[in-house]
Design a protein around this motif. Sequence first.
Motif, mmCIF file in Angstrom:
data_model
loop_
_atom_site.group_PDB
_atom_site.id
_atom_site.type_symbol
_atom_site.label_atom_id
_atom_site.label_comp_id
_atom_site.label_asym_id
_atom_site.label_seq_id
_atom_site.Cartn_x
_atom_site.Cartn_y
_atom_site.Cartn_z
ATOM 1 N N GLN A 71 -0.089 5.305 14.722
ATOM 2 C CA GLN A 71 -1.294 6.105 14.932
ATOM 3 C C GLN A 71 -2.159 6.123 13.676
ATOM 4 N N ASP A 72 -1.524 6.214 12.518
ATOM 5 C CA ASP A 72 -2.281 6.191 11.261
ATOM 6 C C ASP A 72 -3.091 4.911 11.127
ATOM 7 N N ALA A 73 -2.487 3.777 11.507
ATOM 8 C CA ALA A 73 -3.183 2.493 11.404
ATOM 9 C C ALA A 73 -4.442 2.493 12.269
ATOM 10 N N LYS A 74 -4.355 3.057 13.457
ATOM 11 C CA LYS A 74 -5.537 3.147 14.327
ATOM 12 C C LYS A 74 -6.591 4.050 13.709
ATOM 13 N N ASP A 75 -6.159 5.201 13.195
ATOM 14 C CA ASP A 75 -7.107 6.143 12.596
ATOM 15 C C ASP A 75 -7.770 5.549 11.365
ATOM 16 N N PHE A 76 -6.984 4.911 10.507
ATOM 17 C CA PHE A 76 -7.530 4.395 9.257
ATOM 18 C C PHE A 76 -8.452 3.201 9.490
ATOM 19 N N TYR A 117 2.376 14.899 12.470
ATOM 20 C CA TYR A 117 2.690 14.151 11.249
ATOM 21 C C TYR A 117 1.833 12.897 11.068
ATOM 22 N N ASP A 118 0.851 12.697 11.925
ATOM 23 C CA ASP A 118 -0.152 11.680 11.618
ATOM 24 C C ASP A 118 -0.941 12.191 10.424
ATOM 25 N N LYS A 119 -1.412 11.278 9.584
ATOM 26 C CA LYS A 119 -1.989 11.683 8.315
ATOM 27 C C LYS A 119 -3.354 12.346 8.474
ATOM 28 N N LYS A 120 -4.022 12.064 9.585
ATOM 29 C CA LYS A 120 -5.285 12.743 9.877
ATOM 30 C C LYS A 120 -5.055 14.241 10.047
ATOM 31 N N THR A 121 -4.025 14.606 10.816
ATOM 32 C CA THR A 121 -3.712 16.020 11.028
ATOM 33 C C THR A 121 -3.182 16.653 9.755
ATOM 34 N N MET A 122 -2.352 15.935 9.007
ATOM 35 C CA MET A 122 -1.829 16.479 7.758
ATOM 36 C C MET A 122 -2.958 16.740 6.755
ATOM 37 N N ALA A 123 -3.988 15.898 6.764
ATOM 38 C CA ALA A 123 -5.159 16.140 5.918
ATOM 39 C C ALA A 123 -5.905 17.390 6.371
ATOM 40 N N GLN A 124 -5.926 17.631 7.664
ATOM 41 C CA GLN A 124 -6.565 18.842 8.178
ATOM 42 C C GLN A 124 -5.820 20.089 7.721
#
Length: 309
Positions: free
Chosen positions: A238-243, A102-109
Amino acid sequence: MNTVLRSIQQAAVALLACLALQSTAHAAPAPAIQDHTATVNGVTLHYLQAGQGTESPVVLLHGYAETSHMWRPLMPKLADRHVVIAPDLRGAGTSSKPDGGYDKKTMAQDIHALVQSLGYKKIRIVGHDIGLMVAYAYAAQYPDEVDSVVLMDAFLPGVGDWTKVWLLRDLWHFHFYGETPLKLVAGRERTYFEHFWNDFAADRTHSIPEADRQFYATEYARPGGMRAGFEYFKNFEQDAKDFAGFAQTKLTMPMLVLSGEKAGGQFLIDQGRMVDSNVEGVIITGSGHWLMEEAPEQTMTALVAFLDR
């Protein structure tokens, strides 16, 4: 002479009425919105699809407390020129509700795998609320495959001074997950969602319509639905780190940022300019967070104009 004139006028009126009826009879029917499912990236995604055309497909991503259903009023306005695809995100509606991812990076994938499975090379992508985070993560990971991107009223975790955004004023719900919260909302899903639908609106009496409230409460009450929804917030760290990492490389494709005057205001527009060099920002006057429902004419007019460029 008067009798002749009256006869001519009556004939003209009859002719115009006949032409109007013929025009109505031959008017193109509203494009059908079809339900589909696809298994991609390890999940099964339900999605709505409508339209045709040679322009890049438009992908519409919903936010929390809603599903792909929110886009039904917009889809026909684009469907004569674009294929329009509106998925239920991982964890929402009738899409899969796995334990993780449910991190947005994976959801975008997930969404990228769906687009690829449908055979499209480039898209225009739109996201509201949680959906805007997924839309940004998509554009950041696949910049050469995105013609344009729209971010609609929320914020980008990890970008700028994001912890002071308006939507974080009620901080409790971003930490409301786990065994006890799930027990508290079981059977009371609508009571929980009323906080979002009412308190994030400029006027709670002109927010999410009653029929849609019933629909969304039922959708999130599906087995695993509330647990999955809580995961969207649980993954913000996790999203904050990715973004923060994504933001090191500015996007260059056209970006439209729509933000409610009584909600995010200027904040999201400023964030957009931190991550993209080609940003147009629009404040939706009089609206709170629920742009599509609170200010449909303003919002859809801006979306159609931008997506049709």
